[in-house]
Design a protein around this motif. Sequence first.
Motif, short mmCIF file in Angstrom:
data_model
loop_
_atom_site.label_atom_id
_atom_site.label_comp_id
_atom_site.label_asym_id
_atom_site.label_seq_id
_atom_site.Cartn_x
_atom_site.Cartn_y
_atom_site.Cartn_z
N GLU A 146 0.78 -1.23 0.00
CA GLU A 146 0.00 0.00 0.00
C GLU A 146 0.82 1.29 0.00
N ASP A 188 -2.49 5.38 -0.33
CA ASP A 188 -2.26 3.94 -0.47
C ASP A 188 -2.57 3.46 -1.89
N GLU A 224 -4.32 0.54 -3.65
CA GLU A 224 -5.31 -0.45 -3.17
C GLU A 224 -5.64 -1.47 -4.26
N GLN A 280 -5.40 5.38 -4.20
CA GLN A 280 -6.40 5.81 -3.21
C GLN A 280 -6.10 7.20 -2.65
N ASP A 285 -11.14 1.46 -2.40
CA ASP A 285 -10.41 0.23 -2.05
C ASP A 285 -10.40 -0.68 -3.27
CA CA Z 1 -6.00 2.34 2.63
#
Ligand code: CA
Length: 364
Positions: free
Chosen positions: A232, A263, A265, A284, A317
Amino acid sequence: MIAIHPIIKYGPGALLPAFLLAGCATTSVMPKPYLPAVDVPALAETDPVGTGHADAADDPAIWRNAADPAASLIVATDKKAGLYVYGLDGKVRDFVAAGALNNTDLRTVRLADGSSRILVGASDRTDKAEPRIALFSLNGSTAKLTELGTEPFLPAGHAPAEAYGFCMGAPLAAGELARAYVVLKDGTVTESRLVERGGAIVPEHLRDVKFATQSEGCVVDDATHTLYVAEEDAGIWRVALAAPALAGEAFARVGAADGLVDDIEGLGIAREADGRGWLVASSQGDNAYALFDLGTGAFTGRFRIHGGAIDGTSDTDGIEVVLGDFGPEFPEGLFVAQDGDNAPQAQNFKLLSWRAIREALGIR
Ligand code: CA
Ligand code: CA
Ligand code: CA
Ligand code: CA
Ligand code: CA
Ligand code: CA
């Protein structure tokens, strides 16, 4: 880690709010960049998941109905409650209260008796110390899920571990239905083969590869037997599955050069019939999606889900993309993304046309 609201933008020379400067002075957290991307509107959205006021919707999978493309189905997790099935109109077709299923994937498998089955798998983190693979059969005609069981797979006596990411790939040896990958929260990627035993389908653990920090998103490119894993905060790794031992090779890194803001994802594979393809990743940290050419590995472009009649996405996500005919609204393929903010309703999933993404990015 300090959470920064995702829509705050910082260009070069922008003045930072005082509270962030104060935070920087004591924690050294740097504001995240908000990199350029083209806008592509969502064409549909699913019903909200049942868990409200929470980060709950998480990860989708797609089943293309080749005989009736507009009747294709989306399977997706409410990570606090279970597994949904949606039609392409976004309406709920089924729900199984199967517990804390985090990520999901599906593929059609051929059983020993010659019949085929749409096998749906999910990472089951209901027990935070004992990861499990939950399996279901999806009826493509009725859109109903049948629970096949949820099984632990790590060797007895293993250290406590939490199931996090999940994806499946083609079988790599005789006697197996598929390979299943559970990404543990500490960055360990576990490979199991799914086999028929005693009338059931069960995982048998095979190999592991460990990345340094928290990892979740994964996807298998069956055309090259390559697994891609998102660490991530760091980057995307590729793992050659035909090799005797699993090992990660750097594919893309967090930063402007590769269009990724942590991150990183969800990951998806968009494969055209002519063999060309792209890896798609959820960036993300700046609410975008980055594409990479699977032939050259080159960063290809980025888009955001924005515009049109349906709200855009943020803090995504899981994602999934499958190319092919999905009916008149999605003639070249379907892209699905989890949306972290569907206010005033609970979180849900947005549906996009691959043709619209392809044309916005000018690929092909
Ligand atoms: Ca995250
Ligand atoms: Ca989330
Ligand atoms: Ca998935
Ligand atoms: Ca994550
Ligand atoms: Ca939204
Ligand atoms: Ca909405």
